[in-house]
Design a protein around this motif. Structure first.
Motif, PDB file in Angstrom:
ATOM      1  N   LEU A 198      -2.900   2.580   7.434  1.00 16.51           N
ATOM      2  CA  LEU A 198      -3.979   2.175   6.523  1.00 16.51           C
ATOM      3  C   LEU A 198      -4.257   0.688   6.641  1.00 16.51           C
ATOM      4  CD1 LEU A 198      -5.981   2.841   4.294  1.00 16.51           C
ATOM      5  CD2 LEU A 198      -4.128   2.573   2.621  1.00 16.51           C
ATOM      6  N   VAL A 199      -3.209  -0.114   6.834  1.00 12.76           N
ATOM      7  CA  VAL A 199      -3.396  -1.556   7.033  1.00 12.76           C
ATOM      8  C   VAL A 199      -4.256  -1.804   8.269  1.00 12.76           C
ATOM      9  CG1 VAL A 199      -2.235  -3.714   7.627  1.00 12.76           C
ATOM     10  CG2 VAL A 199      -1.287  -2.247   5.854  1.00 12.76           C
ATOM     11  N   ILE A 200      -3.973  -1.064   9.339  1.00 13.20           N
ATOM     12  CA  ILE A 200      -4.748  -1.231  10.569  1.00 13.20           C
ATOM     13  C   ILE A 200      -6.221  -0.903  10.327  1.00 13.20           C
ATOM     14  CG2 ILE A 200      -5.069  -0.366  12.927  1.00 13.20           C
ATOM     15  CD1 ILE A 200      -2.042   0.126  12.990  1.00 13.20           C
ATOM     16  N   LEU A 260       0.807  -1.220   0.000  1.00  7.32           N
ATOM     17  CA  LEU A 260       0.000   0.000   0.000  1.00  7.32           C
ATOM     18  C   LEU A 260       0.838   1.267   0.000  1.00  7.32           C
ATOM     19  CD1 LEU A 260      -2.713  -1.037   2.627  1.00  7.32           C
ATOM     20  CD2 LEU A 260      -3.015  -0.852   0.163  1.00  7.32           C
ATOM     21  N   ALA A 261       2.149   1.130   0.148  1.00  8.02           N
ATOM     22  CA  ALA A 261       3.036   2.298   0.235  1.00  8.02           C
ATOM     23  C   ALA A 261       2.899   3.246  -0.955  1.00  8.02           C
ATOM     24  CB  ALA A 261       4.481   1.846   0.405  1.00  8.02           C
ATOM     25  N   PRO A 262       2.786   2.733  -2.190  1.00  3.01           N
ATOM     26  CA  PRO A 262       2.626   3.677  -3.309  1.00  3.01           C
ATOM     27  C   PRO A 262       1.360   4.522  -3.208  1.00  3.01           C
ATOM     28  CG  PRO A 262       3.282   1.517  -4.112  1.00  3.01           C
ATOM     29  CD  PRO A 262       2.937   1.345  -2.667  1.00  3.01           C
ATOM     30  N   LEU A 317       2.080   7.768  11.793  1.00  2.00           N
ATOM     31  CA  LEU A 317       0.871   8.351  11.205  1.00  2.00           C
ATOM     32  C   LEU A 317       0.891   9.833  11.547  1.00  2.00           C
ATOM     33  CD1 LEU A 317      -1.889   8.274   9.824  1.00  2.00           C
ATOM     34  CD2 LEU A 317      -2.908   7.707  12.045  1.00  2.00           C
ATOM     35  N   GLY A 318       0.985  10.672  10.537  1.00  2.00           N
ATOM     36  CA  GLY A 318       1.048  12.107  10.769  1.00  2.00           C
ATOM     37  C   GLY A 318       2.246  12.530  11.597  1.00  2.00           C
ATOM     38  N   GLY A 319       3.350  11.822  11.459  1.00  2.00           N
ATOM     39  CA  GLY A 319       4.545  12.150  12.211  1.00  2.00           C
ATOM     40  C   GLY A 319       4.578  11.602  13.620  1.00  2.00           C
ATOM     41  N   VAL A 320       3.557  10.857  14.022  1.00  2.00           N
ATOM     42  CA  VAL A 320       3.488  10.277  15.366  1.00  2.00           C
ATOM     43  C   VAL A 320       3.723   8.769  15.262  1.00  2.00           C
ATOM     44  CG1 VAL A 320       2.075   9.979  17.434  1.00  2.00           C
ATOM     45  CG2 VAL A 320       1.821  12.034  16.019  1.00  2.00           C
TER      46      VAL A 320
END
Length: 252
Positions: A38-40, A27-29, A139-142
């Motif tokens: 996103l996997v979660i 899903l990285a691309p 996620l969002g830098g966290v």
């Protein structure tokens, strides 16, 4: 003894790490650095979709108990002097309707292993003797392995975490409020029974969504994300099911 070091559990967690890593790479691309998050989300949606029949059975049981309220009151009146017989007659009535006074516990119990697995994947520095690569995901830098409270203690630059966690916790809190209101709207009439423990448990479970807010603030961000998606799904699913059974009845 560390449960996560037990061979079968460690092997299961290692397989889960490999699966999440593979899906994240695929899903990285599409989602870049947020691919693991996103996997979660996708795993949560898949799990909740598989639990739809369980949720439907639970709501059906609630409507059955609501319909049985007059009969339960009559059983209470007739057998109040014999608690053992009252308990047996009550159990027979529920069994005849294929319902259970504890049906509300099932979805929570079924999700517990998944939440525990997500928690382990993002708190353990090593899994089955190997470094855990998921701790570096964000996620969002966290970091997904950091909880809200831990992040506030660890760094003075907590604004990214404050915004992200604040949004997720707010969604859980608002969802909890709507969920409780929805449950109260369609609640079964109060019926005295010989099973006070079940009554107390049901009352406690009605506040469970709010307890989730506190729990979500101390678990890793990955688990908070799971809880946010899962609670939102539950609200939408219950709203649809309640309206469906209210219109057609529990026998549908």
């Amino acid at each position: 003894m560390d449960l996560y070091s037990v061979a079968p559990v460690a092997a299961l967690l290692q397989a889960a790490v490999a699966a999440v890593t593979a899906l994240s790479s695929a899903l990285a691309p599409l989602s870049g650095a947020s691919s693991t998050a996103l996997v979660i989300v996708l795993v949560t949606l898949l799990l909740r979709a598989t639990l739809v029949p369980v949720g439907r059975a639970q709501v059906r049981a609630e409507f059955v108990r609501r319909r049985l309220a007059p009969q339960l009151r009559e059983l209470q009146r007739r057998y109040r002097a014999d608690p053992a017989l009252l308990s047996r007659k009550t159990a027979e009535l529920y069994a005849a309707e294929k319902a259970s006074p504890l049906a509300g516990c099932l979805p929570t119990l079924l999700q517990a292993p998944i939440v525990s697995t997500v928690y382990a994947l993002f708190v353990l520095a090593s899994i089955n003797g190997q470094p855990n690569p998921l701790l570096a995901q964000e996620l969002g830098g966290v970091p997904l392995g950091t909880s809200f409270l831990a992040f506030l203690r660890a760094t003075p630059n907590f604004w990214p975490a404050l915004v992200l966690f604040g949004a997720l916790l707010a969604v859980i809190a608002v969802t909890a409020g709507f969920s409780r209101r929805l449950a109260a709207r369609y609640a079964s009439p109060v019926v005295p029974t010989a099973q006070p423990a079940a009554t107390r448990l049901a009352a406690l479970l009605s506040w469970l969504p709010f307890l989730t807010v506190g729990f979500a603030s101390v678990v890793p961000l990955a688990a908070t994300l799971y809880l946010t998606v899962s609670t939102a799904w539950t609200l939408v699913e219950r709203g649809i099911l309640y309206r469906s059974f209210a219109a057609t009845g529990p026998g549908s």
